[in-house]
Design a protein around this motif. Structure first.
Motif, mmCIF file in Angstrom:
data_model
loop_
_atom_site.group_PDB
_atom_site.id
_atom_site.type_symbol
_atom_site.label_atom_id
_atom_site.label_comp_id
_atom_site.label_asym_id
_atom_site.label_seq_id
_atom_site.Cartn_x
_atom_site.Cartn_y
_atom_site.Cartn_z
ATOM 1 N N CYS A 114 -6.048 -0.839 2.753
ATOM 2 C CA CYS A 114 -5.118 -0.226 3.708
ATOM 3 C C CYS A 114 -6.031 0.460 4.727
ATOM 4 C CB CYS A 114 -4.209 0.788 3.032
ATOM 5 S SG CYS A 114 -3.033 0.066 1.882
ATOM 6 N N ARG A 115 -6.141 -0.115 5.917
ATOM 7 C CA ARG A 115 -7.189 0.275 6.864
ATOM 8 C C ARG A 115 -6.755 1.346 7.858
ATOM 9 N NH1 ARG A 115 -9.022 -2.424 11.931
ATOM 10 N NH2 ARG A 115 -7.530 -4.043 11.424
ATOM 11 N N GLU A 116 -7.412 2.491 7.792
ATOM 12 C CA GLU A 116 -7.445 3.540 8.825
ATOM 13 C C GLU A 116 -6.103 4.066 9.310
ATOM 14 O OE1 GLU A 116 -11.579 1.905 10.772
ATOM 15 O OE2 GLU A 116 -9.686 1.344 11.699
ATOM 16 N N PHE A 153 2.205 1.906 -1.861
ATOM 17 C CA PHE A 153 2.806 1.568 -3.162
ATOM 18 C C PHE A 153 2.333 0.193 -3.630
ATOM 19 C CE2 PHE A 153 6.070 4.750 -1.848
ATOM 20 C CZ PHE A 153 5.857 5.640 -2.893
ATOM 21 N N GLU A 154 2.165 -0.742 -2.706
ATOM 22 C CA GLU A 154 1.697 -2.082 -3.057
ATOM 23 C C GLU A 154 0.267 -2.050 -3.610
ATOM 24 O OE1 GLU A 154 1.961 -6.131 -3.695
ATOM 25 O OE2 GLU A 154 3.556 -4.730 -3.142
ATOM 26 N N GLY A 181 -0.967 -3.232 5.052
ATOM 27 C CA GLY A 181 -0.648 -2.335 6.172
ATOM 28 C C GLY A 181 -1.045 -0.901 5.867
ATOM 29 N N GLU A 182 -0.438 0.025 6.581
ATOM 30 C CA GLU A 182 -0.817 1.433 6.434
ATOM 31 C C GLU A 182 0.350 2.348 6.119
ATOM 32 O OE1 GLU A 182 -1.227 2.308 11.099
ATOM 33 O OE2 GLU A 182 -2.706 0.920 10.294
ATOM 34 N N GLY A 183 1.528 1.781 5.912
ATOM 35 C CA GLY A 183 2.710 2.591 5.626
ATOM 36 C C GLY A 183 2.854 2.909 4.150
ATOM 37 N N TYR A 184 3.937 3.606 3.830
ATOM 38 C CA TYR A 184 4.188 3.974 2.437
ATOM 39 C C TYR A 184 4.328 2.742 1.556
ATOM 40 C CZ TYR A 184 4.742 8.973 3.136
ATOM 41 O OH TYR A 184 4.503 10.286 3.395
ATOM 42 N N GLY A 185 5.059 1.728 2.026
ATOM 43 C CA GLY A 185 5.239 0.510 1.238
ATOM 44 C C GLY A 185 3.918 -0.134 0.881
ATOM 45 N N ASP A 186 2.971 -0.101 1.812
ATOM 46 C CA ASP A 186 1.651 -0.697 1.574
ATOM 47 C C ASP A 186 0.848 0.119 0.567
ATOM 48 O OD1 ASP A 186 1.885 -2.859 3.600
ATOM 49 O OD2 ASP A 186 2.083 -1.124 4.920
ATOM 50 N N ILE A 240 -0.533 9.810 -3.382
ATOM 51 C CA ILE A 240 0.068 8.747 -4.189
ATOM 52 C C ILE A 240 -1.025 7.827 -4.734
ATOM 53 C CG2 ILE A 240 1.495 6.659 -4.046
ATOM 54 C CD1 ILE A 240 3.258 8.263 -2.009
ATOM 55 N N PHE A 241 -1.975 7.460 -3.877
ATOM 56 C CA PHE A 241 -3.083 6.590 -4.284
ATOM 57 C C PHE A 241 -3.937 7.264 -5.350
ATOM 58 C CE2 PHE A 241 -7.415 4.780 -3.335
ATOM 59 C CZ PHE A 241 -7.145 3.469 -3.695
ATOM 60 N N GLU A 242 -4.302 8.514 -5.125
ATOM 61 C CA GLU A 242 -5.137 9.238 -6.084
ATOM 62 C C GLU A 242 -4.429 9.413 -7.424
ATOM 63 O OE1 GLU A 242 -6.025 12.572 -3.402
ATOM 64 O OE2 GLU A 242 -8.146 12.039 -3.653
ATOM 65 N N GLU A 243 -3.120 9.649 -7.403
ATOM 66 C CA GLU A 243 -2.355 9.803 -8.636
ATOM 67 C C GLU A 243 -2.325 8.493 -9.427
ATOM 68 O OE1 GLU A 243 2.288 10.441 -9.694
ATOM 69 O OE2 GLU A 243 1.425 11.862 -8.257
ATOM 70 N N ALA A 244 -2.127 7.389 -8.746
ATOM 71 C CA ALA A 244 -2.131 6.081 -9.420
ATOM 72 C C ALA A 244 -3.488 5.815 -10.064
ATOM 73 C CB ALA A 244 -1.777 4.970 -8.427
ATOM 74 N N LEU A 245 -4.561 6.134 -9.356
ATOM 75 C CA LEU A 245 -5.904 5.932 -9.908
ATOM 76 C C LEU A 245 -6.154 6.841 -11.104
ATOM 77 C CD1 LEU A 245 -8.027 5.555 -6.650
ATOM 78 C CD2 LEU A 245 -7.196 3.742 -8.169
ATOM 79 N N ALA A 246 -5.673 8.093 -11.029
ATOM 80 C CA ALA A 246 -5.846 9.030 -12.142
ATOM 81 C C ALA A 246 -5.151 8.508 -13.400
ATOM 82 C CB ALA A 246 -5.320 10.402 -11.755
ATOM 83 N N GLN A 247 -3.977 7.888 -13.236
ATOM 84 C CA GLN A 247 -3.264 7.317 -14.379
ATOM 85 C C GLN A 247 -4.067 6.188 -15.021
ATOM 86 O OE1 GLN A 247 0.472 6.137 -12.686
ATOM 87 N NE2 GLN A 247 1.266 8.227 -12.614
ATOM 88 N N LEU A 248 -4.909 5.532 -14.241
ATOM 89 C CA LEU A 248 -5.746 4.436 -14.734
ATOM 90 C C LEU A 248 -7.143 4.917 -15.140
ATOM 91 C CD1 LEU A 248 -4.762 1.846 -11.995
ATOM 92 C CD2 LEU A 248 -4.052 1.812 -14.404
ATOM 93 N N ASN A 249 -7.378 6.231 -15.063
ATOM 94 C CA ASN A 249 -8.684 6.829 -15.350
ATOM 95 C C ASN A 249 -9.778 6.263 -14.462
ATOM 96 O OD1 ASN A 249 -7.778 8.572 -17.425
ATOM 97 N ND2 ASN A 249 -7.751 6.844 -18.828
#
Length: 129
Positions: free
Chosen positions: A65-67, A16-17, A9-14, A82-91
């Motif tokens: 997570c579409r549009e 985080f998923e 989906g496109e919400g916060y829960g998605d 949130i997405f960018e931070e998670a990716l940064a933690q994974l380099n």
């Protein structure tokens, strides 16, 4: 190689998923994407990750997570942060590019074929063999 989109989906829960999918599959994480599209004079973002196939499988899942995320370069959305931070933690540095909005396609299958074509053309995912 079969690549298939698995739409969240496109919400916060998605968000985080998709971040948790990236973390728990860090050894399989192939690429991450932030794709922008214009819709009704507003920019929206789609977030995606592609995972390497498991074992001898020829299946590459691409979680999306579409549009649903408003995009403003001057004031990024918290979901995008949130997405960018998670990716940064994974380099992992996400690939960023502009795409057409899914609403111009008569069905979602055509939209996903369009995205697969862009990802293959830019060598973000392997060709079909």
């Amino acid at each position: 190689m079969i690549q298939r989109f698995i739409e969240l989906g496109e919400g916060y829960g998605d968000i985080f998923e998709i971040c948790e999918l990236a973390r728990t599959n860090a050894d399989r994480l192939e690429q991450a994407f932030i794709m922008y599209a214009n819709h009704n004079d507003k920019q929206v973002a789609s977030l995606a990750i592609s995972l390497k196939p498991v074992g001898d499988s020829k299946f590459m899942p691409i979680y999306l997570c579409r549009e649903g995320i408003p995009y403003n370069a001057e004031k990024p959305s918290q979901r995008l942060a949130i997405f960018e931070e998670a990716l940064a933690q994974l380099n992992v540095v996400p690939n960023r590019f502009e795409i057409k909005h899914s609403s111009i396609f008569s069905e979602n299958n055509l939209y996903y074929q369009y995205l697969i074509g862009i990802l293959r053309l830019n060598h973000y995912i392997p060709p079909m063999h």
